[in-house]
Design a protein around this motif. Structure first.
Motif, PDB file in Angstrom:
ATOM      1  N   LEU A 123       0.836  -1.197   0.000  1.00 59.30           N
ATOM      2  CA  LEU A 123       0.000   0.000   0.000  1.00 59.30           C
ATOM      3  C   LEU A 123       0.867   1.242   0.000  1.00 59.30           C
ATOM      4  CD1 LEU A 123      -2.565  -1.047   2.768  1.00 59.30           C
ATOM      5  CD2 LEU A 123      -2.700  -1.450   0.295  1.00 59.30           C
ATOM      6  N   LEU A 127      -2.873   6.403   1.137  1.00 58.70           N
ATOM      7  CA  LEU A 127      -4.013   5.819   0.427  1.00 58.70           C
ATOM      8  C   LEU A 127      -5.282   6.028   1.256  1.00 58.70           C
ATOM      9  CD1 LEU A 127      -4.911   3.850  -1.968  1.00 58.70           C
ATOM     10  CD2 LEU A 127      -4.768   2.038  -0.255  1.00 58.70           C
ATOM     11  N   PRO A 128      -6.345   6.573   0.652  1.00 57.21           N
ATOM     12  CA  PRO A 128      -7.581   6.722   1.429  1.00 57.21           C
ATOM     13  C   PRO A 128      -8.077   5.353   1.887  1.00 57.21           C
ATOM     14  CG  PRO A 128      -7.697   8.004  -0.600  1.00 57.21           C
ATOM     15  CD  PRO A 128      -6.464   7.150  -0.703  1.00 57.21           C
ATOM     16  N   SER A 129      -8.465   5.280   3.143  1.00 55.24           N
ATOM     17  CA  SER A 129      -8.928   4.000   3.676  1.00 55.24           C
ATOM     18  C   SER A 129     -10.143   3.491   2.911  1.00 55.24           C
ATOM     19  CB  SER A 129      -9.265   4.156   5.158  1.00 55.24           C
ATOM     20  OG  SER A 129      -8.099   4.466   5.868  1.00 55.24           O
ATOM     21  N   LEU A 132      -9.031   1.431   0.032  1.00 51.98           N
ATOM     22  CA  LEU A 132      -8.607   0.101   0.478  1.00 51.98           C
ATOM     23  C   LEU A 132      -9.823  -0.755   0.837  1.00 51.98           C
ATOM     24  CD1 LEU A 132      -6.508  -1.974   1.321  1.00 51.98           C
ATOM     25  CD2 LEU A 132      -6.417  -0.858   3.568  1.00 51.98           C
ATOM     26  N   ARG A 133     -10.742  -0.150   1.555  1.00 53.34           N
ATOM     27  CA  ARG A 133     -11.928  -0.898   1.982  1.00 53.34           C
ATOM     28  C   ARG A 133     -12.689  -1.433   0.754  1.00 53.34           C
ATOM     29  NH1 ARG A 133     -14.570  -0.997   6.780  1.00 53.34           N
ATOM     30  NH2 ARG A 133     -13.453   0.824   7.578  1.00 53.34           N
ATOM     31  N   VAL A 136     -10.793  -4.397  -0.615  1.00 54.17           N
ATOM     32  CA  VAL A 136     -10.899  -5.557   0.274  1.00 54.17           C
ATOM     33  C   VAL A 136     -12.278  -6.202   0.097  1.00 54.17           C
ATOM     34  CG1 VAL A 136     -11.037  -6.237   2.705  1.00 54.17           C
ATOM     35  CG2 VAL A 136      -9.151  -4.805   1.912  1.00 54.17           C
ATOM     36  N   GLU A 137     -13.297  -5.365  -0.032  1.00 51.30           N
ATOM     37  CA  GLU A 137     -14.643  -5.914  -0.249  1.00 51.30           C
ATOM     38  C   GLU A 137     -14.754  -6.579  -1.624  1.00 51.30           C
ATOM     39  OE1 GLU A 137     -17.175  -2.613   0.786  1.00 51.30           O
ATOM     40  OE2 GLU A 137     -16.806  -2.935   2.935  1.00 51.30           O
TER      41      GLU A 137
ATOM     42  N   PHE B  27     -11.051  -0.553  12.628  1.00 56.68           N
ATOM     43  CA  PHE B  27     -10.233   0.205  11.683  1.00 56.68           C
ATOM     44  C   PHE B  27     -10.975   1.492  11.363  1.00 56.68           C
ATOM     45  CE2 PHE B  27      -9.122   0.904   7.079  1.00 56.68           C
ATOM     46  CZ  PHE B  27      -7.871   1.421   7.326  1.00 56.68           C
ATOM     47  N   ASP B  29      -9.129   4.649  10.750  1.00 61.07           N
ATOM     48  CA  ASP B  29      -8.259   5.683  10.191  1.00 61.07           C
ATOM     49  C   ASP B  29      -8.762   6.129   8.816  1.00 61.07           C
ATOM     50  OD1 ASP B  29      -6.373   5.347  12.381  1.00 61.07           O
ATOM     51  OD2 ASP B  29      -5.923   3.423  11.448  1.00 61.07           O
ATOM     52  N   ASP B  30      -8.523   7.390   8.495  1.00 63.41           N
ATOM     53  CA  ASP B  30      -8.952   7.923   7.199  1.00 63.41           C
ATOM     54  C   ASP B  30      -8.015   7.507   6.070  1.00 63.41           C
ATOM     55  OD1 ASP B  30     -11.124   9.190   8.168  1.00 63.41           O
ATOM     56  OD2 ASP B  30     -10.150  11.155   8.367  1.00 63.41           O
ATOM     57  N   ARG B  31      -6.734   7.396   6.426  1.00 64.30           N
ATOM     58  CA  ARG B  31      -5.729   7.115   5.405  1.00 64.30           C
ATOM     59  C   ARG B  31      -4.729   6.094   5.925  1.00 64.30           C
ATOM     60  NH1 ARG B  31      -5.489  10.341   1.059  1.00 64.30           N
ATOM     61  NH2 ARG B  31      -7.043  11.994   1.088  1.00 64.30           N
ATOM     62  N   ILE B  32      -4.074   5.423   4.976  1.00 61.08           N
ATOM     63  CA  ILE B  32      -3.028   4.467   5.332  1.00 61.08           C
ATOM     64  C   ILE B  32      -1.759   5.234   5.694  1.00 61.08           C
ATOM     65  CG2 ILE B  32      -1.545   2.644   4.386  1.00 61.08           C
ATOM     66  CD1 ILE B  32      -4.458   1.808   5.024  1.00 61.08           C
ATOM     67  N   LEU B  50     -10.544  -4.902   9.446  1.00 64.17           N
ATOM     68  CA  LEU B  50     -10.948  -4.831   8.032  1.00 64.17           C
ATOM     69  C   LEU B  50     -10.861  -6.183   7.328  1.00 64.17           C
ATOM     70  CD1 LEU B  50     -11.847  -3.141   5.596  1.00 64.17           C
ATOM     71  CD2 LEU B  50      -9.456  -2.564   5.184  1.00 64.17           C
ATOM     72  N   PHE B  51      -9.683  -6.815   7.349  1.00 64.50           N
ATOM     73  CA  PHE B  51      -9.508  -8.024   6.538  1.00 64.50           C
ATOM     74  C   PHE B  51     -10.334  -9.206   7.041  1.00 64.50           C
ATOM     75  CE2 PHE B  51      -5.029  -6.270   5.650  1.00 64.50           C
ATOM     76  CZ  PHE B  51      -5.519  -5.503   4.607  1.00 64.50           C
ATOM     77  N   ALA B  54     -14.051  -8.879   6.344  1.00 68.61           N
ATOM     78  CA  ALA B  54     -14.391  -8.865   4.913  1.00 68.61           C
ATOM     79  C   ALA B  54     -14.247 -10.245   4.285  1.00 68.61           C
ATOM     80  CB  ALA B  54     -13.503  -7.870   4.169  1.00 68.61           C
ATOM     81  N   PHE B  55     -13.289 -11.023   4.753  1.00 72.23           N
ATOM     82  CA  PHE B  55     -13.025 -12.297   4.082  1.00 72.23           C
ATOM     83  C   PHE B  55     -13.774 -13.455   4.732  1.00 72.23           C
ATOM     84  CE2 PHE B  55      -8.797 -10.181   2.921  1.00 72.23           C
ATOM     85  CZ  PHE B  55      -9.388  -9.577   1.828  1.00 72.23           C
TER      86      PHE B  55
END
Lengths: 363, 363
Positions: A123, A127-129, A132-133, A136-137, B27, B29-32, B50-51, B54-55
């Protein structure tokens, strides 16, 4: 191909190309160029001239889309891919979906049912979360659709300005399907060449999504899991299915060249029989690119013994999204390692390996 | 830890931390940021917040170093890692060697014998071919040393200015060793905490190799395959070996925090018993970093039932390079999820999860 329908001049040209291509590839470039990642001649040189000798690995030397591994009697397949597509989202898909389907498809065309995936992300800081979200989805949804679990993962972060938002590496584990008797070197003269649908949509969709062409057309990526397609054609053709490849980087043309070389056979493609949508044909014309070289992410090329070709084609056409599947040509004896195209106007030309990278970063 | 040796004030502080840490990670945060890749608190938030949701994957939810997969009776483990270390070469190793050992080690500490690797490269346009060749050779040598085959690969190329030369993603397939009965949630009070040698060498070697500190010291990375170490300790302790982790990003401190949380136990580390070379101790002092938080690439932490701890330690010390292996502490009951350090001067402090990334891009 009978010698009689080739002119003397054409024979000489073919002979020169054939001699050059029979040599083992050597990696002699001073620096890495975009072409080394394009799936054509430079990529092949890198693989055959550097990786295969260094790793001395029989699984890798087989040069299939996936490596075969046997553990305690279980026949497994492993494959890996990094995805660096730009932009991250495009009509019909996104990098996350592509990363799942691309890896699942390498297993499928190797005759292995996809079971599990690993996911490794690089990453970019900042990167805007939400970006990423969303990926991931997309990964979760594509994995569920393909029937695989994400079983392990890793995340690294690099400083701003690197990694274009994100790079995604997926690795897939599959189980060899007992119906499959596939080998990239197993093609025989007379085998029919089938494609599982219209070609060139993914690469064209990406190019249009970049907006560099100032062209608008209603083209969406063909990204999808190919396991249902493979499952259907294995059922229909069984051991008469000689080999399959998904036609990603370098398109159908690169698949044909790789396998013609691996099996030491010739191939003839009837251009008029290649299914291309009018939108893709138009965009390719403007881009000056042959759709046969454009990447697909949900299309495969199947090589089938003549007696099973009809059943295999019928099976391909019965899979949702495969209505346009077609037989586009056949395997011949001479000249070995070469792919020829018969044009709609009765002409003939060599369809060589891709040199350079006309469509960078499409997967 | 008996309540009587904790002051009332300390009790209150521990209680506040414990309450905060018992909550499921979210999770938000706005950004990584770089911290999301550092292996500490932010990484955990990303994985658990997040991960994992989602998975919806039971293998991933187990949060081990490798995912468990069963195929036709074969008990397999899969793990993946991306490597983005800067610089590509450093004293004692390089990105290619690290990519092999890091992945082999995640299998090994999961109790799986490493069998096969896949290799996916993202190369920067313009990379000198000799740099690539050196890494490919390092990968081949490290794979041979670890007894694994590279069975599949992929190469992508991105434009100049991206990917810092190269990023490497390796995925490993292993076979579960029948001697191993490991679980990150299986620690019990009284278990001993062992480390397989001196700690902090890899991270310190990388920081010095960047030359930003103007410091010179004879420190080389500890990168190596841990399978021989794991093999030895499995032989010595068998089912009394509760869990292992290789102490990479975030160092030994992060491993202890992860497992204290997973097993709902406390841990006490005796600082004086932690093996640190004088060179690493000196450099860490100058950097203002505790060596317990510095990454290793060839060191593991083992948790062993008290009755087998002596045999396990002896086995670790008998492996070449493991002469400095030591017992550094033990598992306690209270306060659950917490790691405490007893300093050489008789004091005590909380050794919390890493926040931020003091040593970015060390693997």
């Amino acid at each position: 191909m009978a010698g009689s329908d080739v002119s003397e001049r054409e024979e000489r040209i073919l002979s020169i190309i054939e001699t050059a291509r029979a040599k083992p590839a050597r990696f002699k470039d001073d620096r890495i160029t975009m072409a080394h990642g394009a799936g054509g001649k430079a990529t092949q040189t890198l693989i055959e001239g550097l990786f295969v000798p260094a790793f001395a690995s029989p699984e890798l030397s087989a040069l299939g889309d996936a490596g075969a591994v046997e553990v305690d009697g279980a026949e497994l397949a492993l494959t890996t891919d990094s995805f660096v597509v730009k932009p991250l989202r495009f009509p019909g898909g996104s990098i996350g979906e592509l990363a799942v389907n691309g890896t699942v498809n390498d297993l499928a065309v190797s005759g292995a049912r996809p079971l599990a995936l690993t996911l490794s992300l690089v990453l970019e800081e900042g990167l805007p979360s939400e970006t990423l979200r969303a990926e991931v989805e997309a990964i979760g949804a594509a994995a569920a659709a393909a029937g695989v679990h994400v079983v392990a993962g890793d995340t690294k972060v690099v400083e701003r300005g690197h990694a274009d938002g994100m790079y995604v590496c997926t690795t897939g584990l599959g189980r060899r399907d007992p119906r499959a008797r596939l080998s990239p070197s197993g093609l025989r003269p007379g085998d029919r060449i089938l494609v599982s649908g219209t070609i060139g949509e993914h690469g064209t969709a990406i190019m249009l999504a970049r907006g560099e062409l100032g062209l608008e057309a209603d083209i969406v990526s063909d990204t999808r899991s190919l396991w249902p397609t493979v499952d259907a054609v294995l059922d229909a053709a069984g051991p008469d299915l000689r080999a399959m490849r998904d036609a990603t980087r370098g398109g159908v043309a690169s698949v044909l060249n790789e396998l013609a070389r691996a099996s030491r056979v010739a191939m003839v493609v009837r251009e008029a029989d290649v299914p291309v949508s009018p939108e893709v044909a138009g965009a390719a014309e403007l881009l000056g690119i042959d759709p046969l070289y454009v990447a697909n992410e949900g299309r495969l090329v199947a090589f089938v013994a003549p007696e099973a070709a009809g059943a295999a084609l019928h099976a391909l056409q019965a899979v949702p999204g495969g209505e346009a599947a077609a037989e586009i040509g056949e395997v011949r004896t001479e000249p070995p390692g070469m792919v020829l195209v018969e044009t709609a106007f009765g002409g003939r030309r060599v369809m060589d390996q891709l040199v350079g990278d006309p469509l960078p970063r499409i997967c």
